[in-house]
Design a protein around this motif. Structure first.
Motif, PDB file in Angstrom:
ATOM      1  N   ALA A   1      16.566  15.442   5.305  1.00  0.00           N
ATOM      2  CA  ALA A   1      17.402  15.155   4.143  1.00  0.00           C
ATOM      3  C   ALA A   1      17.064  16.061   2.964  1.00  0.00           C
ATOM      4  CB  ALA A   1      17.240  13.688   3.739  1.00  0.00           C
ATOM      5  N   LEU A   2      15.781  16.332   2.768  1.00  0.00           N
ATOM      6  CA  LEU A   2      15.358  17.158   1.634  1.00  0.00           C
ATOM      7  C   LEU A   2      15.859  18.596   1.747  1.00  0.00           C
ATOM      8  CD1 LEU A   2      11.760  15.855   0.925  1.00  0.00           C
ATOM      9  CD2 LEU A   2      13.639  15.996  -0.709  1.00  0.00           C
ATOM     10  N   ARG A   3      16.237  19.003   2.932  1.00  0.00           N
ATOM     11  CA  ARG A   3      16.823  20.344   3.087  1.00  0.00           C
ATOM     12  C   ARG A   3      18.255  20.388   2.586  1.00  0.00           C
ATOM     13  NH1 ARG A   3      14.638  21.498   9.268  1.00  0.00           N
ATOM     14  NH2 ARG A   3      12.434  21.776   8.726  1.00  0.00           N
ATOM     15  N   ARG A   4      18.860  19.221   2.340  1.00  0.00           N
ATOM     16  CA  ARG A   4      20.256  19.155   1.922  1.00  0.00           C
ATOM     17  C   ARG A   4      20.428  18.562   0.526  1.00  0.00           C
ATOM     18  NH1 ARG A   4      19.901  18.067   7.385  1.00  0.00           N
ATOM     19  NH2 ARG A   4      21.462  19.057   8.728  1.00  0.00           N
ATOM     20  N   LEU A   5      19.385  17.913  -0.008  1.00  0.00           N
ATOM     21  CA  LEU A   5      19.483  17.238  -1.294  1.00  0.00           C
ATOM     22  C   LEU A   5      18.501  17.833  -2.299  1.00  0.00           C
ATOM     23  CD1 LEU A   5      19.582  13.473  -0.238  1.00  0.00           C
ATOM     24  CD2 LEU A   5      21.498  14.813  -1.095  1.00  0.00           C
ATOM     25  N   THR A   6      18.832  17.686  -3.582  1.00  0.00           N
ATOM     26  CA  THR A   6      17.862  18.015  -4.613  1.00  0.00           C
ATOM     27  C   THR A   6      16.798  16.918  -4.660  1.00  0.00           C
ATOM     28  OG1 THR A   6      19.043  16.808  -6.342  1.00  0.00           O
ATOM     29  CG2 THR A   6      19.665  19.124  -5.986  1.00  0.00           C
ATOM     30  N   VAL A   7      15.647  17.242  -5.234  1.00  0.00           N
ATOM     31  CA  VAL A   7      14.571  16.252  -5.344  1.00  0.00           C
ATOM     32  C   VAL A   7      15.026  15.059  -6.181  1.00  0.00           C
ATOM     33  CG1 VAL A   7      12.234  15.862  -6.209  1.00  0.00           C
ATOM     34  CG2 VAL A   7      12.779  17.987  -5.019  1.00  0.00           C
ATOM     35  N   ALA A   8      15.809  15.328  -7.242  1.00  0.00           N
ATOM     36  CA  ALA A   8      16.290  14.240  -8.101  1.00  0.00           C
ATOM     37  C   ALA A   8      17.205  13.293  -7.333  1.00  0.00           C
ATOM     38  CB  ALA A   8      17.024  14.824  -9.308  1.00  0.00           C
ATOM     39  N   ALA A   9      18.123  13.848  -6.538  1.00  0.00           N
ATOM     40  CA  ALA A   9      19.026  13.008  -5.746  1.00  0.00           C
ATOM     41  C   ALA A   9      18.249  12.222  -4.705  1.00  0.00           C
ATOM     42  CB  ALA A   9      20.086  13.883  -5.070  1.00  0.00           C
ATOM     43  N   PHE A  10      17.260  12.856  -4.091  1.00  0.00           N
ATOM     44  CA  PHE A  10      16.418  12.187  -3.091  1.00  0.00           C
ATOM     45  C   PHE A  10      15.685  11.004  -3.735  1.00  0.00           C
ATOM     46  CE2 PHE A  10      12.234  11.699  -1.107  1.00  0.00           C
ATOM     47  CZ  PHE A  10      12.580  11.501   0.212  1.00  0.00           C
ATOM     48  N   GLY A  11      15.073  11.238  -4.897  1.00  0.00           N
ATOM     49  CA  GLY A  11      14.333  10.172  -5.583  1.00  0.00           C
ATOM     50  C   GLY A  11      15.231   9.023  -5.990  1.00  0.00           C
ATOM     51  N   THR A  12      16.448   9.353  -6.429  1.00  0.00           N
ATOM     52  CA  THR A  12      17.386   8.300  -6.838  1.00  0.00           C
ATOM     53  C   THR A  12      17.767   7.422  -5.649  1.00  0.00           C
ATOM     54  OG1 THR A  12      18.273   9.726  -8.584  1.00  0.00           O
ATOM     55  CG2 THR A  12      19.624   7.857  -7.899  1.00  0.00           C
ATOM     56  N   LEU A  13      18.030   8.038  -4.504  1.00  0.00           N
ATOM     57  CA  LEU A  13      18.374   7.258  -3.314  1.00  0.00           C
ATOM     58  C   LEU A  13      17.212   6.382  -2.858  1.00  0.00           C
ATOM     59  CD1 LEU A  13      20.349   9.924  -1.252  1.00  0.00           C
ATOM     60  CD2 LEU A  13      21.255   7.754  -2.090  1.00  0.00           C
ATOM     61  N   MET A  14      15.993   6.899  -2.957  1.00  0.00           N
ATOM     62  CA  MET A  14      14.824   6.135  -2.528  1.00  0.00           C
ATOM     63  C   MET A  14      14.593   4.896  -3.387  1.00  0.00           C
ATOM     64  SD  MET A  14      13.720   7.501   0.202  1.00  0.00           S
ATOM     65  CE  MET A  14      12.159   6.657   0.386  1.00  0.00           C
ATOM     66  N   CYS A  15      15.219   4.855  -4.564  1.00  0.00           N
ATOM     67  CA  CYS A  15      15.087   3.677  -5.425  1.00  0.00           C
ATOM     68  C   CYS A  15      15.757   2.448  -4.819  1.00  0.00           C
ATOM     69  CB  CYS A  15      15.688   3.955  -6.805  1.00  0.00           C
ATOM     70  SG  CYS A  15      14.794   5.198  -7.759  1.00  0.00           S
ATOM     71  N   LEU A  16      16.552   2.650  -3.771  1.00  0.00           N
ATOM     72  CA  LEU A  16      17.201   1.524  -3.100  1.00  0.00           C
ATOM     73  C   LEU A  16      16.255   0.798  -2.146  1.00  0.00           C
ATOM     74  CD1 LEU A  16      20.621   3.205  -2.219  1.00  0.00           C
ATOM     75  CD2 LEU A  16      20.159   1.602  -4.082  1.00  0.00           C
ATOM     76  N   GLU A  17      15.026   1.276  -2.013  1.00  0.00           N
ATOM     77  CA  GLU A  17      14.064   0.689  -1.080  1.00  0.00           C
ATOM     78  C   GLU A  17      13.891  -0.826  -1.258  1.00  0.00           C
ATOM     79  OE1 GLU A  17      12.069   1.664   2.187  1.00  0.00           O
ATOM     80  OE2 GLU A  17      11.765   3.307   0.796  1.00  0.00           O
ATOM     81  N   PRO A  18      13.703  -1.346  -2.494  1.00  0.00           N
ATOM     82  CA  PRO A  18      13.563  -2.804  -2.633  1.00  0.00           C
ATOM     83  C   PRO A  18      14.793  -3.569  -2.162  1.00  0.00           C
ATOM     84  CG  PRO A  18      12.754  -1.685  -4.598  1.00  0.00           C
ATOM     85  CD  PRO A  18      13.447  -0.650  -3.769  1.00  0.00           C
ATOM     86  N   ALA A  19      15.982  -2.987  -2.349  1.00  0.00           N
ATOM     87  CA  ALA A  19      17.197  -3.662  -1.893  1.00  0.00           C
ATOM     88  C   ALA A  19      17.230  -3.729  -0.361  1.00  0.00           C
ATOM     89  CB  ALA A  19      18.430  -2.924  -2.415  1.00  0.00           C
TER      90      ALA A  19
END
Length: 292
Positions: free
Chosen positions: A236-254
């Protein structure tokens, strides 16, 4: 919009959509792996489960990376020390997290653990909006733990907070190891170090209940967490910026909330759902206003 702009936008969507699916798959694998791990707690204990999973993960990454003695000697002591430190922090994080979910609901533990990366994002904030996210996260934690009810397991909360501190350290060390080693070679050092560190508390717990069935279960659990998530996130990191990756990972608690309710029958109260929403929102806001 010109034809070039349309083509660029289309190409970006074509890269982003699969990457989002990879991240969602990674988070699902992490939470399903954590929920499934609870089945081994009665046999080998939470720390024993973390240690067994770590042993298998170390073996998998060694097979994948195939580090040689010649290659190890060519690395600087500083880089090797960073990889070993990452392993030690990973061990404490895994043991603490498993000890936590043995005592409190999965969603609560993950939301509390998420305070680690959230704190890093807040410290790196830019702009005045960054001051809002700690307040929102605190409101979420209070809604999740409900300290006024007197029913929270204090030990479970403390273990989750230890895991949160370790997760913050894990992020910093992973960035350092990722910059120092190519591919997964750094993890081929970090994961064995993690298994050795976790053995201090995990081995005494696991020994009385070890069996071939337990070993087999812990092997596929290691594939669910961390081998498969790491591979998916790397793609995924090969296709996304670090900021976008971090934002998506914020869904972990959900994700933890949904998996806990589905697999562990941990039905959340409306206030706890609101607490998870607060923590997720705070994480997304902090990630979008921060920097590496």
């Amino acid at each position: 919009m010109t034809a070039v702009d349309v083509a660029t936008s289309t190409a970006r969507r074509q890269r982003t959509a699969p990457a989002v699916a990879l991240i969602l798959g990674s988070m699902l694998s992490v939470q399903v792996g954590a929920a499934a791990s609870t089945r081994l707690f009665d046999d080998v204990g939470p720390a024993g489960t973390a240690w067994l999973r770590g042993c298998w993960a170390a073996l998998f990454f060694i097979v994948i990376a195939r580090p040689s003695l010649r290659w190890l000697r060519a690395q600087s002591r500083r880089d090797l020390a960073g990889a070993v430190a990452l392993g030690a922090v990973s061990a404490v994080m895994s043991v603490s997290f498993f000890e936590s979910i043995a005592r409190i609901p999965l969603a609560t533990a993950v939301a509390l653990e998420f305070l680690g990366p959230l704190s890093l994002a807040v410290l790196r904030r830019t702009g005045r909006w960054g001051l809002l996210w700690p307040v929102l996260a605190l409101a979420g934690v209070l809604a999740l733990t409900r300290p006024w009810s007197g029913g929270i397991n204090l030990a479970g909360v403390l273990f989750a907070l230890v895991a949160a501190v370790c997760w913050a350290g894990y992020i910093l060390l992973t960035q350092r190891v990722g910059d120092s080693f190519s591919g997964v070679k750094g993890l081929a050092i970090a994961m064995p170090a993690s298994a050795v560190a976790a053995a201090v508390v995990g081995l005494p717990q696991a020994l009385p209940g070890l069996s071939w069935a337990v070993l087999a279960q812990s092997a596929w659990l290691a594939l669910l967490l961390p081998v498969l998530p790491f591979a998916l996130e790397l793609l995924a990191l090969r296709r996304l910026t670090v900021a976008a990756f971090g934002t998506l990972m914020c869904l972990e608690p959900a994700f933890a909330l949904g998996v806990g309710a589905t697999l562990l029958h941990q039905t959340p109260q409306p206030l706890q759902v609101l607490g998870v929403a607060f923590v997720v929102t705070a994480g997304i806001g902090a990630q979008r206003t921060g920097h590496r």
